[in-house]
Scaffold this motif. Structure first.
Motif, PDB file in Angstrom:
ATOM      1  N   SER A 113       0.855  -1.288   0.045  1.00 24.59           N
ATOM      2  CA  SER A 113      -0.027   0.060  -0.078  1.00 24.59           C
ATOM      3  C   SER A 113       0.829   1.338   0.272  1.00 24.59           C
ATOM      4  CB  SER A 113      -1.117  -0.193   1.174  1.00 24.59           C
ATOM      5  OG  SER A 113      -0.377  -0.208   2.320  1.00 24.59           O
ATOM      6  N   ALA A 114       1.949   1.171   0.491  1.00 23.83           N
ATOM      7  CA  ALA A 114       2.943   2.428   0.599  1.00 23.83           C
ATOM      8  C   ALA A 114       3.311   2.485  -0.800  1.00 23.83           C
ATOM      9  CB  ALA A 114       4.276   1.877   1.382  1.00 23.83           C
ATOM     10  N   GLY A 115       3.516   1.418  -1.592  1.00 23.55           N
ATOM     11  CA  GLY A 115       4.181   1.530  -2.881  1.00 23.55           C
ATOM     12  C   GLY A 115       3.010   2.226  -3.859  1.00 23.55           C
ATOM     13  N   SER A 116       1.852   1.658  -3.868  1.00 28.28           N
ATOM     14  CA  SER A 116       0.578   2.165  -4.590  1.00 28.28           C
ATOM     15  C   SER A 116       0.288   3.570  -4.128  1.00 28.28           C
ATOM     16  CB  SER A 116      -0.283   1.263  -4.665  1.00 28.28           C
ATOM     17  OG  SER A 116      -0.430   0.274  -3.861  1.00 28.28           O
ATOM     18  N   LEU A 117       0.119   3.907  -3.035  1.00 29.10           N
ATOM     19  CA  LEU A 117      -0.029   5.327  -2.548  1.00 29.10           C
ATOM     20  C   LEU A 117       1.137   6.069  -3.103  1.00 29.10           C
ATOM     21  CD1 LEU A 117      -2.277   6.473  -0.856  1.00 29.10           C
ATOM     22  CD2 LEU A 117      -0.715   6.465   1.176  1.00 29.10           C
ATOM     23  N   ALA A 118       2.368   5.883  -2.978  1.00 26.70           N
ATOM     24  CA  ALA A 118       3.296   6.747  -3.533  1.00 26.70           C
ATOM     25  C   ALA A 118       3.188   6.815  -4.856  1.00 26.70           C
ATOM     26  CB  ALA A 118       4.572   5.903  -3.190  1.00 26.70           C
ATOM     27  N   THR A 119       3.032   5.788  -5.775  1.00 29.06           N
ATOM     28  CA  THR A 119       2.797   5.964  -7.044  1.00 29.06           C
ATOM     29  C   THR A 119       1.722   6.529  -7.650  1.00 29.06           C
ATOM     30  OG1 THR A 119       3.957   3.702  -7.177  1.00 29.06           O
ATOM     31  CG2 THR A 119       3.071   4.377  -9.498  1.00 29.06           C
ATOM     32  N   LEU A 120       0.603   6.440  -7.024  1.00 28.21           N
ATOM     33  CA  LEU A 120      -0.787   7.149  -7.210  1.00 28.21           C
ATOM     34  C   LEU A 120      -0.526   8.551  -6.730  1.00 28.21           C
ATOM     35  CD1 LEU A 120      -3.644   5.985  -8.234  1.00 28.21           C
ATOM     36  CD2 LEU A 120      -4.074   6.423  -5.704  1.00 28.21           C
ATOM     37  N   SER A 121       0.059   9.010  -5.656  1.00 28.32           N
ATOM     38  CA  SER A 121       0.206  10.266  -5.403  1.00 28.32           C
ATOM     39  C   SER A 121       1.216  11.048  -6.423  1.00 28.32           C
ATOM     40  CB  SER A 121       0.724  10.665  -3.957  1.00 28.32           C
ATOM     41  OG  SER A 121       1.919   9.980  -3.644  1.00 28.32           O
ATOM     42  N   ALA A 122       2.143  10.085  -6.727  1.00 26.52           N
ATOM     43  CA  ALA A 122       2.928  11.015  -7.611  1.00 26.52           C
ATOM     44  C   ALA A 122       2.377  11.245  -9.088  1.00 26.52           C
ATOM     45  CB  ALA A 122       4.081  10.202  -8.097  1.00 26.52           C
ATOM     46  N   LEU A 123       1.381  10.447  -9.298  1.00 28.73           N
ATOM     47  CA  LEU A 123       1.071  10.317 -11.013  1.00 28.73           C
ATOM     48  C   LEU A 123      -0.111  11.277 -10.828  1.00 28.73           C
ATOM     49  CD1 LEU A 123       1.182   6.702 -12.225  1.00 28.73           C
ATOM     50  CD2 LEU A 123       2.712   8.789 -12.802  1.00 28.73           C
ATOM     51  N   ILE A 124      -0.795  11.702  -9.749  1.00 29.95           N
ATOM     52  CA  ILE A 124      -1.888  12.602  -9.737  1.00 29.95           C
ATOM     53  C   ILE A 124      -1.198  14.050  -9.635  1.00 29.95           C
ATOM     54  CG2 ILE A 124      -3.661  13.522  -8.421  1.00 29.95           C
ATOM     55  CD1 ILE A 124      -4.447  10.556  -7.964  1.00 29.95           C
ATOM     56  N   MET A 125      -0.419  14.034  -8.439  1.00 31.12           N
ATOM     57  CA  MET A 125       0.065  15.351  -7.854  1.00 31.12           C
ATOM     58  C   MET A 125       0.926  16.055  -9.288  1.00 31.12           C
ATOM     59  SD  MET A 125       0.377  14.570  -4.233  1.00 31.12           S
ATOM     60  CE  MET A 125       1.082  16.250  -3.486  1.00 31.12           C
ATOM     61  N   ALA A 126       1.697  15.222  -9.915  1.00 29.45           N
ATOM     62  CA  ALA A 126       2.719  15.748 -10.793  1.00 29.45           C
ATOM     63  C   ALA A 126       2.154  16.481 -12.093  1.00 29.45           C
ATOM     64  CB  ALA A 126       3.627  14.710 -11.480  1.00 29.45           C
ATOM     65  N   PRO A 127       1.022  16.084 -12.823  1.00 34.80           N
ATOM     66  CA  PRO A 127       0.365  16.594 -13.755  1.00 34.80           C
ATOM     67  C   PRO A 127      -0.546  17.924 -13.354  1.00 34.80           C
ATOM     68  CG  PRO A 127      -0.554  14.639 -13.661  1.00 34.80           C
ATOM     69  CD  PRO A 127       0.595  14.521 -12.637  1.00 34.80           C
ATOM     70  N   LEU A 128      -1.113  17.434 -12.217  1.00 34.92           N
ATOM     71  CA  LEU A 128      -1.983  18.633 -11.348  1.00 34.92           C
ATOM     72  C   LEU A 128      -1.060  19.736 -11.142  1.00 34.92           C
ATOM     73  CD1 LEU A 128      -5.018  18.855 -10.586  1.00 34.92           C
ATOM     74  CD2 LEU A 128      -4.317  17.920  -8.443  1.00 34.92           C
ATOM     75  N   GLY A 129       0.393  19.542 -10.587  1.00 33.45           N
ATOM     76  CA  GLY A 129       1.259  20.478  -9.827  1.00 33.45           C
ATOM     77  C   GLY A 129       2.045  21.173 -11.181  1.00 33.45           C
ATOM     78  N   GLY A 130       1.631  20.954 -12.584  1.00 32.08           N
ATOM     79  CA  GLY A 130       2.543  21.465 -13.565  1.00 32.08           C
ATOM     80  C   GLY A 130       3.958  20.935 -13.788  1.00 32.08           C
ATOM     81  N   CYS A 131       4.025  19.695 -13.645  1.00 33.38           N
ATOM     82  CA  CYS A 131       5.289  18.884 -13.907  1.00 33.38           C
ATOM     83  C   CYS A 131       5.607  18.536 -15.309  1.00 33.38           C
ATOM     84  CB  CYS A 131       5.657  17.731 -12.963  1.00 33.38           C
ATOM     85  SG  CYS A 131       5.711  18.213 -11.281  1.00 33.38           S
ATOM     86  N   TRP A 132       4.062  18.069 -16.080  1.00 32.51           N
ATOM     87  CA  TRP A 132       4.114  17.621 -17.289  1.00 32.51           C
ATOM     88  C   TRP A 132       4.119  18.599 -18.459  1.00 32.51           C
ATOM     89  CZ3 TRP A 132       0.698  12.571 -16.896  1.00 32.51           C
ATOM     90  CH2 TRP A 132       1.305  11.720 -16.117  1.00 32.51           C
ATOM     91  N   TRP A 133       3.374  19.848 -18.108  1.00 36.10           N
ATOM     92  CA  TRP A 133       3.215  20.810 -18.822  1.00 36.10           C
ATOM     93  C   TRP A 133       3.293  22.295 -18.092  1.00 36.10           C
ATOM     94  CZ3 TRP A 133      -0.480  16.983 -18.790  1.00 36.10           C
ATOM     95  CH2 TRP A 133      -1.604  17.418 -17.859  1.00 36.10           C
TER      96      TRP A 133
END
Ligand SMILES: Nc1ncnc2c1ncn2[C@@H]1O[C@H](COP(=O)(O)OP(=O)(O)OP(=O)(O)O)[C@@H](O)[C@H]1O
Ligand SMILES: [Mg+2]
Lengths: 249, 406
Positions: free
Chosen positions: B321-341
């Motif tokens: 659950s640590a791994g999936s929470l980490a991955t999930l949060s990274a994949l949601i917060m990155a684009p939301l926070g402007g890391c991808w564009w």
């Protein structure tokens, strides 16, 4: 008889509704190898975890070297060494690195940790492989490192939870010899196992546990004598007699 | 409560484990650069060819007198000979119809322009600093960024000149002369002003440099991702039974948490050092006028990500659950926070939404510093926001840690 080094009184521990340890009391004398025997799930590991201050008992207390595990856990921790049933190592690191790390965790200086680490690796016959990564070691070698880590800090009381499980005879003999050597140097040892012949060979006294309770406790010789001629019966038979079950069900 | 020495040893051990983990090294250090190279390639292609050359329109509303500073600046900036421009170099032209320029921007015929106000020289001398107006189409991202950089470059250059010369100017009473001379100095030595400011901001911004936001974006994403995954560390200590060993030798849980925090922060530092070094040496990124601010922002970003990782660690029960929470949060917060564009091209609602992530603040800070020529003071809100996030994450971690049984 030397004084009691460890006094466990009426220990209880439940997980959810399940009583893993149900009123266990015993004493270990100084310089003694005390065996805790029992089948899987008897509560041996749970008992050790309480004795080593990792798990808090629901009820009861333990005095080790004059300190209570409840009120003076810190002092107790300075007296004990623990070799957990499972390998408790960083397998991506080298053997020496593991020993150094746990030495530093025990508050040693870098110099002291290094000296002890090398000495303990030598003791378990792994000085040649000090730099080798644990995940490249054989099962027996890993067990020996696991034991060596427990020796960091020269504990007065050593908890060995099934230290020989699943290893080759050579490593097993090395571990036996190491343990006997430690006892001769004055260490007090609590040893759990479900190999009865192992307990017979090593232990000064044993307690047989089943279902979270101690059902018999004495020297191996006395226990055997209770059911027949000590030369012909084994601790295995003692267990069978006490519980009506075979040990490795 | 914590044991500082032990915290440090645990952190060192975690760092060592990290360097032994080839997958982690690949994933968190090399992998991001593959993205950077890819995006750099895709995005820079659009700028290098000459048809897409960036064109700056400058206009001044000041009367043309001998002392009008804006005229001098424009004269220094205007491209004397278009055919001598190298690929990627911007074309600067002076225009004189403000209303027409505005109309063109409004109708999206033009990305934007810089205008010097009527009282430019006057307000410069009055000591209030000079305002240059940037009129830009919000959708013309690069153009807008470039214009901001150019404006910032001009004003910070003039500001610096003015501050240095302040004393002399007062004594001499010939303010105009002083500033003009300094400007003429630039022109006379053959160094156009833009060449001068390229040391600071304007030059590189107008050049095609998507890496200036691609690298920070991926830096933020991967630092957070790596930090989030270190939430597994505490679970792993438990599963490895090394936790038990530590607890039996007087290592307090708070120490372990401190060690994981410090180790995570150390990993983050390694990441930012590598990112910035490679970014500067290989990709020629420009840290802007306030490199110290970029470094402090990076550092705060590392701290907040480590706090985030520790918070996750106290929230999860198992490795998985640590791994999936980490991955999930990274994949949601990155684009939301402007890391991808880049956030500044995102619609307003997304820009607002980005503010709920530390990523959004960090990226905005980096964009301001590295694209828009912002100074230390300009990123105050972003720095502050990261501090607030750190406090929030750390408080949750401490609270969870206190309430979690065994
Ligand atoms: N953390 C835990 N949570 C829930 N149940 C537990 C936990 N630890 C032990 N138990 C249960 O308590 C009982 C005693 O377990 P324990 O590990 O002490 O036995 P053991 O004598 O060491 O057995 P083994 O020889 O298999 O190591 C078992 O039924 C086990 O399932
Ligand atoms: Mg066990």
């Amino acid at each position: 008889m030397s004084a009691n080094y460890l006094v466990a009184q009426d220990l209880h521990k439940s997980f959810n509704e399940h009583k893993a340890v149900n009123g266990v009391s015993f004493t270990i004398r100084k310089r003694e190898i005390f065996g805790l025997l029992g089948p899987n799930g008897a509560g041996k590991t749970t008992t050790i975890r309480m004795l080593s201050t990792v798990l808090e008992p629901d009820q009861g207390d333990v005095i080790i070297g004059g300190y209570s595990i409840k009120r003076e856990a810190e002092e107790v921790r300075n007296l004990i060494g623990v070799c957990p049933q499972e390998l408790a190592l960083y397998v991506e690191l080298g053997a020496l690195d593991n020993l150094l790390f746990f030495g530093r965790m025990a508050g040693m200086s870098s110099q002291e940790a290094r000296e002890q680490a090398l000495a303990h690796l030598k003791l378990v016959g792994l000085e040649e492989r000090a730099k080798g990564r644990i995940d490249k070691f054989s099962g027996g070698m890993k067990r020996r490192v696991n034991l060596a880590v427990a020796l960091m800090g020269h504990p007065e009381l050593l908890f060995l939870d099934e230290p020989t499980v699943g290893i080759d005879p050579q490593s097993r003999n090395n571990i036996y010899e190491t343990i006997e050597g430690l006892r001769d140097k004055g260490m007090t040892i609590l040893y759990t196992t479900h190999y009865m012949e192992e307990a017979d060979r090593l232990c000064d006294r044993v307690a047989i546990m089943d279902g979270g309770q101690i059902i018999a406790m004495d020297t191996p010789h006395e226990l055997k004598a209770q059911i027949g001629s000590p030369d012909r019966v084994t601790l295995e038979d003692v267990f069978l007699k006490q519980t009506g079950r075979s040990l490795r069900d | 409560m914590v044991q500082p020495r032990l915290v440090w040893f645990i952190a060192l051990k975690d760092l060592k484990l990290f360097t032994r983990d080839r997958m982690a090294l690949f994933f968190f250090v090399l992998f991001p650069f593959m993205f950077v190279i890819l995006f750099n390639f895709l995005l820079s292609d659009a700028f290098v060819d000459e048809d897409n050359r960036l064109v700056f329109h400058l206009i001044t509303l000041e009367e043309e007198t001998e002392t009008a500073v804006s005229h001098q600046i424009i004269a220094a900036l205007v491209t004397p000979d278009e055919s001598s421009l190298r690929p990627g170099e911007p074309l600067v032209i002076e225009v004189d119809d403000y209303d027409e320029l505005r109309r063109q921007v409004e109708e999206k015929e033009l990305g934007g322009f810089l205008a010097f106000p009527e009282d430019f020289t006057e307000s410069l001398y009055a000591g209030g600093g000079a305002d240059i107006e940037v009129v830009a189409d919000p959708e013309a991202v690069y153009h807008r960024a470039a214009l901001h950089g150019l404006a910032q470059g001009i004003s910070s250059w003039i500001g610096a000149e003015y501050a240095v010369r302040g004393a002399i100017i007062e004594l001499a009473g010939e303010q105009a002369q002083a500033i003009l001379q300094s400007l003429e100095g630039q022109v006379i030595t053959g160094e156009p002003l833009i060449g001068y400011t390229s040391d600071n901001t304007a030059g590189d911004i107008v050049a095609e440099q998507p890496t200036n936001y691609v690298i920070p974006g991926y830096l933020v994403m991967f630092v957070f991702f790596a930090a989030a995954l270190s939430a597994e560390a505490i679970v792993r200590e438990r599963q490895n039974h090394t936790l038990e060993r530590m607890l039996a030798s007087s290592v307090r849980r708070s120490t372990l948490i401190g060690g994981i925090f410090t180790g995570t922060a150390a990993k983050g530092l390694v990441q930012i050092i590598i990112f910035w070094t490679v970014g500067i040496l290989v990709f020629n990124i420009d840290l802007g006028v306030a490199p110290a601010a970029v470094i402090i922002l990076s550092f705060l970003m590392v701290i907040v990500s480590a706090a985030f990782g520790v918070m996750l660690a106290t929230l999860v029960k198992t490795d998985r659950s640590a791994g999936s929470l980490a991955t999930l949060s990274a994949l949601i917060m990155a684009p939301l926070g402007g890391c991808w564009w880049p956030l500044f091209i995102a619609p307003q609602w997304l820009q607002s939404l980005a503010k709920i992530t530390p990523h959004g603040w960090a990226n905005t800070g980096f964009n301001k510093l590295m694209l828009f020529g912002a100074d230390f003071a300009d990123v105050g809100p972003e720095l502050l926001a990261l501090v607030v996030f750190t406090i929030v994450f750390a408080s949750i971690a401490v609270w969870r840690f206190r309430t979690a049984a065994s």
